[in-house]
Design a protein around this motif. Structure first.
Motif, PDB file in Angstrom:
ATOM      1  N   TYR A 134       0.802  -1.226   0.000  1.00  0.00           N
ATOM      2  CA  TYR A 134       0.000   0.000   0.000  1.00  0.00           C
ATOM      3  C   TYR A 134       0.837   1.279   0.000  1.00  0.00           C
ATOM      4  CZ  TYR A 134       0.761   0.776   5.003  1.00  0.00           C
ATOM      5  OH  TYR A 134       1.327   1.039   6.222  1.00  0.00           O
ATOM      6  N   MET A 135       2.080   1.211   0.483  1.00  0.00           N
ATOM      7  CA  MET A 135       2.910   2.429   0.534  1.00  0.00           C
ATOM      8  C   MET A 135       3.339   2.920  -0.846  1.00  0.00           C
ATOM      9  SD  MET A 135       2.938   3.465   3.615  1.00  0.00           S
ATOM     10  CE  MET A 135       4.362   4.436   4.044  1.00  0.00           C
ATOM     11  N   ILE A 136       3.092   2.128  -1.884  1.00  0.00           N
ATOM     12  CA  ILE A 136       3.294   2.609  -3.257  1.00  0.00           C
ATOM     13  C   ILE A 136       2.521   3.920  -3.443  1.00  0.00           C
ATOM     14  CG2 ILE A 136       2.716   2.135  -5.698  1.00  0.00           C
ATOM     15  CD1 ILE A 136       4.968   0.349  -5.053  1.00  0.00           C
ATOM     16  N   ALA A 137       1.397   4.048  -2.754  1.00  0.00           N
ATOM     17  CA  ALA A 137       0.544   5.232  -2.889  1.00  0.00           C
ATOM     18  C   ALA A 137       1.251   6.525  -2.480  1.00  0.00           C
ATOM     19  CB  ALA A 137      -0.738   5.057  -2.088  1.00  0.00           C
ATOM     20  N   LEU A 138       2.348   6.453  -1.731  1.00  0.00           N
ATOM     21  CA  LEU A 138       3.092   7.675  -1.407  1.00  0.00           C
ATOM     22  C   LEU A 138       3.599   8.379  -2.660  1.00  0.00           C
ATOM     23  CD1 LEU A 138       5.164   6.584   1.729  1.00  0.00           C
ATOM     24  CD2 LEU A 138       3.120   8.035   1.654  1.00  0.00           C
ATOM     25  N   THR A 139       3.711   7.635  -3.757  1.00  0.00           N
ATOM     26  CA  THR A 139       4.120   8.232  -5.036  1.00  0.00           C
ATOM     27  C   THR A 139       2.957   8.949  -5.716  1.00  0.00           C
ATOM     28  OG1 THR A 139       3.620   6.288  -6.393  1.00  0.00           O
ATOM     29  CG2 THR A 139       5.825   6.395  -5.401  1.00  0.00           C
ATOM     30  N   GLU A 140       1.764   8.872  -5.085  1.00  0.00           N
ATOM     31  CA  GLU A 140       0.517   9.417  -5.629  1.00  0.00           C
ATOM     32  C   GLU A 140       0.087   8.669  -6.882  1.00  0.00           C
ATOM     33  OE1 GLU A 140       0.485  13.715  -5.766  1.00  0.00           O
ATOM     34  OE2 GLU A 140       1.140  13.853  -3.675  1.00  0.00           O
ATOM     35  N   SER A 141       0.458   7.395  -6.941  1.00  0.00           N
ATOM     36  CA  SER A 141       0.107   6.528  -8.057  1.00  0.00           C
ATOM     37  C   SER A 141      -0.132   5.117  -7.530  1.00  0.00           C
ATOM     38  CB  SER A 141       1.253   6.537  -9.078  1.00  0.00           C
ATOM     39  OG  SER A 141       0.926   5.754 -10.199  1.00  0.00           O
ATOM     40  N   LYS A 142      -0.638   4.245  -8.400  1.00  0.00           N
ATOM     41  CA  LYS A 142      -0.909   2.858  -8.019  1.00  0.00           C
ATOM     42  C   LYS A 142       0.255   1.930  -8.353  1.00  0.00           C
ATOM     43  CE  LYS A 142      -5.766   3.598  -8.857  1.00  0.00           C
ATOM     44  NZ  LYS A 142      -6.765   3.470  -9.898  1.00  0.00           N
ATOM     45  N   SER A 143       1.296   2.466  -8.947  1.00  0.00           N
ATOM     46  CA  SER A 143       2.476   1.674  -9.291  1.00  0.00           C
ATOM     47  C   SER A 143       3.651   2.627  -9.492  1.00  0.00           C
ATOM     48  CB  SER A 143       2.233   0.869 -10.575  1.00  0.00           C
ATOM     49  OG  SER A 143       2.047   1.737 -11.679  1.00  0.00           O
ATOM     50  N   SER A 174      -5.833  -4.808  -4.946  1.00  0.00           N
ATOM     51  CA  SER A 174      -6.776  -4.523  -6.037  1.00  0.00           C
ATOM     52  C   SER A 174      -6.821  -3.030  -6.351  1.00  0.00           C
ATOM     53  CB  SER A 174      -8.176  -5.007  -5.660  1.00  0.00           C
ATOM     54  OG  SER A 174      -8.727  -4.173  -4.648  1.00  0.00           O
ATOM     55  N   ARG A 175      -7.276  -2.717  -7.554  1.00  0.00           N
ATOM     56  CA  ARG A 175      -7.432  -1.318  -7.970  1.00  0.00           C
ATOM     57  C   ARG A 175      -8.378  -0.576  -7.026  1.00  0.00           C
ATOM     58  NH1 ARG A 175      -6.582  -0.910 -14.246  1.00  0.00           N
ATOM     59  NH2 ARG A 175      -6.149   1.240 -13.782  1.00  0.00           N
ATOM     60  N   LYS A 176      -9.484  -1.253  -6.687  1.00  0.00           N
ATOM     61  CA  LYS A 176     -10.479  -0.640  -5.805  1.00  0.00           C
ATOM     62  C   LYS A 176      -9.847  -0.289  -4.456  1.00  0.00           C
ATOM     63  CE  LYS A 176     -14.993  -1.548  -3.740  1.00  0.00           C
ATOM     64  NZ  LYS A 176     -16.070  -2.525  -3.566  1.00  0.00           N
ATOM     65  N   GLU A 177      -9.088  -1.216  -3.926  1.00  0.00           N
ATOM     66  CA  GLU A 177      -8.448  -0.991  -2.631  1.00  0.00           C
ATOM     67  C   GLU A 177      -7.367   0.084  -2.738  1.00  0.00           C
ATOM     68  OE1 GLU A 177      -8.803  -1.511   1.239  1.00  0.00           O
ATOM     69  OE2 GLU A 177     -10.173  -2.392  -0.207  1.00  0.00           O
ATOM     70  N   MET A 178      -6.610   0.085  -3.833  1.00  0.00           N
ATOM     71  CA  MET A 178      -5.577   1.119  -4.007  1.00  0.00           C
ATOM     72  C   MET A 178      -6.202   2.503  -4.166  1.00  0.00           C
ATOM     73  SD  MET A 178      -2.500   0.286  -3.475  1.00  0.00           S
ATOM     74  CE  MET A 178      -1.537   1.615  -4.189  1.00  0.00           C
ATOM     75  N   ASN A 179      -7.384   2.578  -4.785  1.00  0.00           N
ATOM     76  CA  ASN A 179      -8.089   3.863  -4.853  1.00  0.00           C
ATOM     77  C   ASN A 179      -8.402   4.377  -3.451  1.00  0.00           C
ATOM     78  OD1 ASN A 179      -8.113   4.173  -7.646  1.00  0.00           O
ATOM     79  ND2 ASN A 179     -10.039   3.060  -7.879  1.00  0.00           N
ATOM     80  N   LYS A 180      -8.826   3.470  -2.574  1.00  0.00           N
ATOM     81  CA  LYS A 180      -9.097   3.851  -1.181  1.00  0.00           C
ATOM     82  C   LYS A 180      -7.817   4.327  -0.491  1.00  0.00           C
ATOM     83  CE  LYS A 180     -12.754   0.430  -0.422  1.00  0.00           C
ATOM     84  NZ  LYS A 180     -13.091  -0.788   0.359  1.00  0.00           N
ATOM     85  N   VAL A 181      -6.733   3.605  -0.714  1.00  0.00           N
ATOM     86  CA  VAL A 181      -5.446   3.966  -0.101  1.00  0.00           C
ATOM     87  C   VAL A 181      -4.991   5.333  -0.598  1.00  0.00           C
ATOM     88  CG1 VAL A 181      -2.997   3.363   0.077  1.00  0.00           C
ATOM     89  CG2 VAL A 181      -4.730   1.566   0.246  1.00  0.00           C
ATOM     90  N   LEU A 182      -5.053   5.543  -1.915  1.00  0.00           N
ATOM     91  CA  LEU A 182      -4.651   6.833  -2.480  1.00  0.00           C
ATOM     92  C   LEU A 182      -5.490   7.968  -1.907  1.00  0.00           C
ATOM     93  CD1 LEU A 182      -3.987   5.911  -6.192  1.00  0.00           C
ATOM     94  CD2 LEU A 182      -2.385   7.092  -4.692  1.00  0.00           C
ATOM     95  N   ASN A 183      -6.790   7.761  -1.837  1.00  0.00           N
ATOM     96  CA  ASN A 183      -7.682   8.777  -1.290  1.00  0.00           C
ATOM     97  C   ASN A 183      -7.313   9.097   0.161  1.00  0.00           C
ATOM     98  OD1 ASN A 183      -9.944  10.555  -1.375  1.00  0.00           O
ATOM     99  ND2 ASN A 183     -11.126   9.027  -0.246  1.00  0.00           N
ATOM    100  N   LYS A 184      -7.070   8.078   0.938  1.00  0.00           N
ATOM    101  CA  LYS A 184      -6.734   8.277   2.353  1.00  0.00           C
ATOM    102  C   LYS A 184      -5.387   8.996   2.500  1.00  0.00           C
ATOM    103  CE  LYS A 184      -7.001   5.987   6.747  1.00  0.00           C
ATOM    104  NZ  LYS A 184      -7.522   4.836   7.453  1.00  0.00           N
TER     105      LYS A 184
END
Length: 135
Positions: free
Chosen positions: A37-46, A118-128
């Protein structure tokens, strides 16, 4: 490519490093997927890997600009990593996090292909994460 990053992205700082695991992953993979989930620190899903081009060339600069779109970090194929931020401190902290994620991914891949979020879960992580950063 540093100057081009300032021109094409809304950033005030660029950190470019040849850190060990970022270099290793940039030589092995075309993307670091959402395995953590910490990939989201890049403000992206990958974390994308910019296509290889000779250092110091306009082609390399264009490849980096393409790979870092909608993100704050990318790897540079067979080279290293780039992280951007509003401050040098934030760009450096992100570069450290990217290095750690590359290390995790490398060791996961030694065992098998890690499961991805999942994409859905990563969207939640990015939003948070985005809401957390702005508070």
């Amino acid at each position: 490519f540093h100057l081009d990053l300032y021109k094409h992205n809304n950033c005030n700082a660029v950190v470019h490093a040849h850190s060990k695991f970022a270099v290793i992953c940039s030589c092995l993979y075309t993307v670091i997927p959402a395995f953590h989930y910490m990939i989201a620190l890049t403000e992206s899903k990958s974390i994308k890997v910019a296509k290889y081009a000779l250092f110091g060339t306009k082609e390399l600069s264009e490849n980096i600009i393409n790979a870092i779109q909608k993100s704050k970090s990318c790897l540079i194929s067979n080279h290293g990593q780039i992280s951007i931020g509003n401050t040098l401190e934030s760009a450096f902290e992100l570069a450290e996090e990217v290095e750690l994620l590359c290390e995790y991914y490398y060791f996961c891949r030694l065992q098998k292909v890690p499961k991805n979020i999942s994409r859905k879960e990563m969207n939640k992580v990015l939003n948070k994460i985005m809401n957390y950063k702005s508070n």
